[in-house]
Scaffold this motif. Structure first.
Motif, short mmCIF file in Angstrom:
data_model
loop_
_atom_site.label_atom_id
_atom_site.label_comp_id
_atom_site.label_asym_id
_atom_site.label_seq_id
_atom_site.Cartn_x
_atom_site.Cartn_y
_atom_site.Cartn_z
N SER B 55 0.87 -1.17 0.00
CA SER B 55 0.00 0.00 0.00
C SER B 55 0.91 1.22 0.00
O SER B 55 2.06 1.13 0.42
N THR B 93 -5.54 -1.52 -7.54
CA THR B 93 -6.32 -1.37 -8.77
C THR B 93 -7.10 -0.06 -8.81
O THR B 93 -7.70 0.26 -9.83
N THR B 94 -7.08 0.68 -7.72
CA THR B 94 -7.99 1.84 -7.64
C THR B 94 -7.38 3.10 -8.23
O THR B 94 -8.06 3.87 -8.91
N TYR B 95 -6.10 3.33 -7.98
CA TYR B 95 -5.47 4.58 -8.42
C TYR B 95 -4.26 4.38 -9.32
O TYR B 95 -3.89 5.27 -10.07
N ALA B 96 -3.60 3.24 -9.22
CA ALA B 96 -2.38 3.03 -9.99
C ALA B 96 -2.68 3.14 -11.48
O ALA B 96 -3.80 2.87 -11.93
N GLU B 97 -1.67 3.54 -12.26
CA GLU B 97 -1.82 3.57 -13.71
C GLU B 97 -1.70 2.13 -14.23
O GLU B 97 -0.65 1.52 -14.12
N PRO B 98 -2.76 1.59 -14.83
CA PRO B 98 -2.67 0.21 -15.33
C PRO B 98 -1.53 0.01 -16.34
O PRO B 98 -0.96 -1.07 -16.41
N PHE B 99 -1.19 1.06 -17.09
CA PHE B 99 -0.09 0.91 -18.05
C PHE B 99 1.22 0.62 -17.31
O PHE B 99 1.99 -0.27 -17.68
N HIS B 100 1.46 1.37 -16.24
CA HIS B 100 2.66 1.11 -15.43
C HIS B 100 2.59 -0.28 -14.79
O HIS B 100 3.56 -1.02 -14.77
N LEU B 132 -1.87 10.78 -3.75
CA LEU B 132 -1.70 10.87 -5.20
C LEU B 132 -2.37 12.09 -5.79
O LEU B 132 -2.32 12.31 -7.00
N GLU B 146 -13.28 0.19 -10.92
CA GLU B 146 -11.86 0.46 -11.13
C GLU B 146 -11.07 -0.84 -11.14
O GLU B 146 -10.12 -1.01 -11.90
N ALA B 150 -9.01 -2.10 -14.31
CA ALA B 150 -7.55 -2.25 -14.18
C ALA B 150 -7.11 -3.64 -14.62
O ALA B 150 -6.13 -3.79 -15.36
N TYR B 191 -11.47 6.43 -17.68
CA TYR B 191 -10.25 6.67 -18.46
C TYR B 191 -10.20 5.73 -19.65
O TYR B 191 -11.00 4.80 -19.76
N SER B 192 -9.21 6.00 -20.52
CA SER B 192 -9.01 5.13 -21.67
C SER B 192 -7.52 4.83 -21.80
O SER B 192 -6.68 5.58 -21.31
N VAL B 193 -7.19 3.72 -22.43
CA VAL B 193 -5.79 3.34 -22.65
C VAL B 193 -5.67 2.83 -24.09
O VAL B 193 -6.43 1.97 -24.53
#
Lengths: 464, 352
Positions: B55, B93-100, B132, B146, B150, B191-193
């Motif tokens: 966390s 999964t709530t705030y992290a950037e899924p791409f990272h 964040l 989210e 994610a 959001y979109s990726v």
């Protein structure tokens, strides 16, 4: 031309290795070229660099695959690991070498990035570095929640605030915050960890940091931009500049003088930022072998397809049906600087002006398209026998043009072998290269003072 | 049947006072040596996988450890010094950037040669959002959205490179075949990726994704971690979770062995006592679940007991199996290596 005011008779050459990954200068077509993604490749390069007593191993960052003409660029190496994660894995199998990650300030958040860099710093025993870069196009943002676009001024504003916030997070724990005995009243001293709150134009952050300082205080800060804003950023906040001036001595010296002037204006000692230009080194035993090897390297780096692609980036159209060994296109470029090529260094420059320059060059020297591509985009660095190159690198460092070099091998993973086996001993014979690691942290390797923030603030009171 | 054995190695253990019984001084917790030593002990014992809680917030409270190195870094640090142990970090999964997240985990999988996993975990504490600079997500339906998005994005990015995308075609000068790289074009509510991933498809194709029972959609993950306090409830929850599409169900189990003091109730199944009693409990769990994740009360006390008495007995009885060098975590868990969902039609496959 040579300014001797910064002569440094005993100075030593510092080496880093830049594992570029995505770039046309890594020759993937050679049979000795290994996988560009398997961990074994990275292990081999890092261990060779450590055997050669290098200061640092660098990894670049990728946030979107490059495109040209709306299609993914397929000619260069494509794909790379996440830098910090890969460096953490390398930290587990190396003992001395610094581990530097390029990470941008646009698509990261300080609370998360500062923590990941700090984690790498702790796991490696104080060997982490951060090459702080910015990104300014919404195209990269399409891979991220925040999306969006920052103009050039805002991105350095954000970068500066980002770095200051990261430093506050890194400095939030007192040096002796954690107990040294299991009998202590609490694991951390009650006042040992400060809350960090930042409300600025770019950030609204409130956090209780979770990591102590590392053996080197906090990660070494590298900066890689060359614009005036980038240079000021470096003079104000960085420890090392990863510059582009690693080919022409006069250019390198002028750059170093400019940085020293900026450092003086920023109130810092003028040797407070180390300058490590990116460069390439080609070694062979005789003059004719050197010439032959340089030609071989250029042919591997500039295939016909790559030359057409590089010129096509400027012309703004697909030139793949043209002859790379023929002339530059007779028609003018499409005047659309941003929209055509993504993730290339020439984003934002006027293609018509570039085309005029290139045509003049081709005419003056009777160059083919491929030769123009080489002449205008290649930054050769050094070529010679190990003894010649050792003399030249020693001259650069001892006349204050640089503090060392960040070498991009043209072959991966074997491209560092001859540098470590042939060039390093020549440098050592000249007294211009270390014969063992003197310290254990990256900051010590580079001869840096403690982190800026530790010098500006009075020492914290011990608590608990 | 047999059980896959996992162990949670975060901090000094599940007990709040565990740090007082650690085998080192408190300031050695956040070092590479401590991480590497414990992971090596777990691997040598024969565990299938180790997990790393995480966390952005300080762990624990009440005078215990408030420091923690992020889980992906810890897992990666031991990736190249281990050879059989699955390495499974928590990433929010709530705030992290899924791409990272996708890039980090794929990189872990390369460094470990296919032994990476991911515990996808909701960040329910609004202080994570404050750290964040984001708006807090607190409504359960939003947390679920989210999480779903994610996992979808991370998995799609892993699939966005076909396995044979790197072609090194000298004749055409092409390093990759761009037709085997795919934009994922994810469009969510928040959001979109675009994609594709920056890291080529990881060795396992898809890392082993773990989710928490009662939170995650079982059909989105490979392993659901079920957390119930009694054997009967576990049997029920495991059966329900399987019905909802989970490939594997593992149970969470607190353990305090010998003189180790049990941690305060966590809602998980809990065992305190001698190794023989734990063996009995594991035999009783075996018909109902596919694996266990042990949460030692005090890592430095319980891990050696597990390594010396518990795991060897399970291996002898055939109730557990030591992972084989060279096997992927998917392979060890009996999960197939999936094809990418973006597989392009090949010329030789298409009708003429």
């Amino acid at each position: 031309m040579t300014d001797n005011s910064h002569a440094r008779p005993g100075a030593q050459v510092h080496f880093g290795v830049f594992f570029q990954g995505v770039n046309h200068t890594t020759i993937w077509s050679d049979p000795s070229s290994g996988s560009q993604i398997d961990f074994e490749t990275f292990r081999r390069v890092a261990l060779t660099a450590e055997r050669g007593l290098f200061d640092a191993f660098f990894l670049g960052e990728g946030l979107r695959l490059r495109e040209q003409g709306g299609k993914i660029l397929d000619l260069d190496i494509v794909g790379r690991p996440d830098a910090i994660t890969q460096l953490a894995a390398l930290a587990g199998i190396t003992r001395h070498i610094g581990l530097v990650a390029t990470q941008n300030t646009t698509y990261n958040e300080p609370a998360d990035l500062a923590r990941r860099l700090s984690g790498l710093d702790l796991l490696s025993g104080g060997r982490a570095g951060w090459n702080a870069v910015t990104t300014d196009n919404a195209w990269t943002g399409e891979n991220f929640r925040r999306g969006g676009y920052l103009d050039h001024a805002d991105r350095y504003e954000r970068a500066g605030q980002f770095l200051d916030t990261a430093r506050a997070i890194w400095d939030a724990w007192a040096d002796d915050a954690v107990a040294t005995s299991t009998d202590a009243p609490t694991w951390a001293a009650p006042d040992g960890v400060q809350q960090v709150t930042r409300r600025t134009s770019q950030f609204d952050v409130a956090i209780t940091p979770t990591l102590p300082r590392s053996a080197q205080g906090h990660p070494v800060i590298f900066q890689a931009g060359d614009s005036p804003a980038g240079r000021d950023f470096a003079a104000g906040r960085a420890d090392v500049i990863f510059s582009r001036h690693g080919t022409h001595f006069d250019e390198a010296l002028a750059f170093a003088e400019d940085i020293r002037a900026r450092l003086r204006r920023a109130g810092r000692p003028e040797d407070d930022v180390k300058i490590l230009p990116g460069t390439q080194i080609v070694l062979a035993e005789t003059a004719s072998e050197v010439e032959e090897k340089v030609r071989w390297v250029l042919e591997g780096q500039y295939t016909g397809q790559t030359a057409l692609s590089l010129v096509g980036q400027v012309w703004g159209r697909d030139l793949s049906d043209r002859d790379p060994d023929g002339p530059l296109p007779e028609f003018d470029p499409v005047p659309a600087p941003i929209s055509v090529t993504r993730g290339a260094a020439r984003d934002g420059k006027d293609p018509l002006a570039i085309a005029r320059e290139w045509r003049a060059l081709a005419e003056a020297q009777n160059l083919s398209l491929r030769q123009v591509a080489i002449a205008t985009t290649q930054r050769s660095g050094f070529a010679g026998t190990p003894g010649q190159v050792a003399d030249e690198l020693t001259r650069w460092v001892r006349s204050g043009a640089t503090d060392g070099f960040n070498i991009s091998p043209y072959l991966v993973p074997t491209g560092l072998d001859d540098i470590v086996d042939l060039l390093v001993p020549e440098l050592q014979e000249r007294g211009s290269y270390r014969t063992e690691y003197e310290g254990s942290t990256l900051r010590e390797h580079l001869g840096l003072r403690p982190p800026l923030s530790r010098r500006e603030l009075p020492p914290r009171q011990a608590t608990g | 049947m047999s059980l896959h054995l996992g162990i949670e190695l975060d901090g000094e253990g599940a007990h709040p006072e565990a740090w007082r019984r650690a085998g080192h001084s408190p300031d050695r917790l956040l070092t590479g040596r401590t991480v590497a030593d414990r992971v090596a002990a777990a691997e040598n014992a024969g565990f299938t996988f180790a997990t790393f809680e995480d966390s952005l917030l300080p762990p624990g409270a009440d005078g215990g450890p408030v420091g923690r190195i992020d889980a992906v870094n810890r897992a990666a640090f031991v990736a190249a010094t281990t050879s059989t142990l699955g390495l499974v970090p928590v990433v929010g999964t709530t705030y992290a950037e899924p791409f990272h997240t996708s890039s980090q985990l794929a990189t872990l999988d390369y460094a470990s040669r296919g032994r990476g996993g991911w515990i996808a975990s909701r960040d329910t504490d609004p202080r994570v959002a404050s750290a964040l600079g984001r708006s807090a997500v607190t409504v359960p339906a939003d947390l679920a959205r989210e999480e779903r998005d994610a996992i979808t994005v991370v998995r799609d990015l892993w699939d966005s490179w076909e396995d044979d995308a790197v072609i090194r075609d000298y004749a055409t000068g092409r390093f990759v075949d761009r037709d085997r790289l795919h934009y994922i074009d994810f469009q969510g509510d928040t959001y979109s990726v675009k994609g594709p991933a920056i890291v080529p498809r990881p060795p396992q194709g898809q890392l082993v994704v773990f989710g928490r029972g009662g939170e995650v959609d079982p059909s989105q993950v490979d392993v659901v971690l079920v957390s119930e306090a009694t054997l009967d409830d576990i049997a029920d929850a495991a059966a329900r979770t399987k019905d909802r599409g989970a490939a594997l169900v593992f149970v969470e189990l607190d353990v305090a062995l010998g003189s180790s003091t049990p941690a305060p109730p966590s809602g998980r199944l809990s065992f305190a006592g001698e190794a023989s009693g734990l063996l009995e409990l594991l035999r009783a769990l075996d018909p109902h679940v596919d694996g266990v994740r042990l949460h030692p009360a005090v890592v430095d006390h319980d891990l050696p007991v597990l390594a010396r008495y518990v795991v060897p007995a399970l291996l002898r009885e055939g109730l557990a199996h030591r992972p084989v060098t060279g096997a992927t975590l998917r392979g060890t868990l009996g999960l197939a290596r999936p094809d990418t969902r973006f597989q392009a039609p090949r010329l030789e496959d298409s009708p003429r």
